[in-house]
Design an enzyme around this catalytic site. Structure first.
Site, PDB file in Angstrom:
ATOM      1  CE  LYS A 172     -34.298 -48.890  41.111  1.00 12.79           C
ATOM      2  NZ  LYS A 172     -34.207 -49.481  39.851  1.00 12.79           N
ATOM      3  CG  LEU A 173     -32.911 -42.526  37.176  1.00 16.83           C
ATOM      4  CD1 LEU A 173     -32.396 -41.306  35.968  1.00 16.83           C
ATOM      5  CD2 LEU A 173     -31.453 -43.151  36.861  1.00 16.83           C
TER       6      LEU A 173
END
Length: 293
Positions: A172-173
Site C-alpha cells: 500500500k505504501l
C-alpha cells in the site's frame, strides 16, 4: 444462500461511509460506529445500524472492519474494543498505517487471540462508494471464508499476499508513493503551462492517449484546471500522513528518500497554504507562487 457475515465498521469518514454503502448494497448486515456520532448518523437512513458505543457496535459482529486515520487512532479504539470481541470474531484492518503500525496492530490482535487481516485498500472516495477498491490482503487462511464476503463487497478485486501481516501494508505504501508522484507531477505540469502563458487544458490534451497518459492523471488534471479540488476524493492531509509513513519505511529499508522528501515538501507547502483539507490535486498550490494559494 451466500454467506453474509454481520459486520461492524469502525470509522465513518470519507472512505468508511463509501465502504458502508458498498457493504449494505451487497446485503451484509452492517453496524457502524464513529468517535464523533454525527459522522455516522446519516447511515441509518441507508440501512445501517448506528451504534452509540463500541460495545453496541461489536455485539454479535462476526467481522470487525477498522477504517480510521492512522495507527494511533486504530490502536486507541481497538485497545477498548478487543476485550469485547465475541469468540470467533475476526478483525479486518483497512486503515493505511505503514509497516511499523501494522506490526503494532497485529501484535495487539495476537495478544487478544483474534484472527487479524492486514487489508489496506487502494482507491479513493468514489471507488469506495462503488465497491471498486482494490484490497491488498494478508491473513490466516483458516478464517478467510468469513472475511471474503466483506472484501468482495468493498473491492473489485483482492490481492492476497500471504498469511502474515506486513506485506499488504508495505505494498500500500508503494501504491501511495505512485499516487503522490503522479498527482504532484500532473500539478507541476499544469502550473508550468500556466506560468508560460498557455491554456493548461492543452497540456492534458497533448498527453491524452499517449504512452505517458493515464485515467488518474486526466482526472486529477481536470480537477485542477476546472478548480474542483475542494471536494476531496482523497484529502491532501491524509496523503501527507502516508508520505511520512513512506519515508520511514524507505529509510528503514535503505531506499534513498530524495523523491519522498521532495513530495513531502510540496504537499507540506500546499497544506501551509490552507489546502490540507482539499483534494490531493490541490498540491498545485505548492507550484503557483504568483497565484493565490
Amino acid at each position: 444462500m451466500p454467506y453474509t457475515p454481520k459486520t461492524a465498521l469502525l470509522g465513518t469518514g470519507t472512505m468508511g461511509v463509501g465502504m458502508a454503502h458498498s457493504l449494505l448494497r451487497a446485503g451484509l448486515p452492517v453496524t457502524v460506529w464513529n468517535r464523533h456520532p454525527e459522522k455516522a448518523a446519516s447511515l441509518a437512513d441507508d440501512g445501517a445500524t448506528v451504534a452509540e458505543s463500541l460495545e453496541e457496535a461489536l455485539r454479535g459482529a462476526e467481522v470487525v472492519v477498522t477504517m480510521l486515520f492512522d495507527a494511533d487512532s486504530v490502536a486507541e479504539v481497538m485497545e477498548q474494543a478487543l476485550p469485547a470481541f465475541e469468540p470467533g470474531t475476526v478483525w479486518v484492518q483497512t486503515t493505511t498505517v505503514g509497516r511499523d503500525g501494522i506490526a503494532r496492530l497485529a501484535e495487539l490482535a495476537k495478544t487478544h487471540g483474534v484472527p487479524f487481516y492486514d487489508a489496506p485498500v487502494v482507491g479513493t472516495k468514489q471507488p469506495a462508494e462503488d465497491g471498486k477498491l482494490t484490497v491488498l490482503a494478508a491473513g490466516p487462511e483458516a478464517t478467510r471464508d468469513a472475511v471474503q464476503p466483506v472484501l468482495d463487497a468493498i473491492g473489485a478485486k483482492t490481492v492476497w499476499l500471504g498469511e502474515e501481516a506486513g506485506p499488504a501494508s508495505a505494498l500500500k505504501l508503494v501504491a501511495n508513493s505512485w499516487v503522490a508522484t503522479i498527482t504532484a507531477g500532473t500539478a507541476f505540469g499544469i502550473a508550468q503551462t500556466r506560468a508560460f502563458g498557455l491554456d493548461p487544458a492543452r497540456f492534458l490534451e497533448t498527453i491524452s492517449g499517449g504512452a505517458a497518459d493515464s485515467p488518474y492523471l486526466q482526472t486529477k488534471g481536470r480537477a485542477i484546471v476546472e478548480d474542483r479540488t475542494d471536494d476531496p476524493q482523497f484529502a491532501l492531509d491524509g496523503l501527507r500522513k502516508d508520505l511520512g509513513l513512506i519515508r520511514d519505511a524507505d529509510e528503514a529499508a535503505g531506499v534513498p528518500t530524495v523523491l519522498v522528501d521532495a513530495l513531502l515538501a510540496a504537499y507540506g507547502t500546499a497544506a501551509d497554504r490552507g489546502r490540507g483539507g482539499s483534494d490531493v490535486a490541490a498540491v498545485v498550490a505548492a507550484f503557483e507562487a504568483d497565484r493565490d494559494a
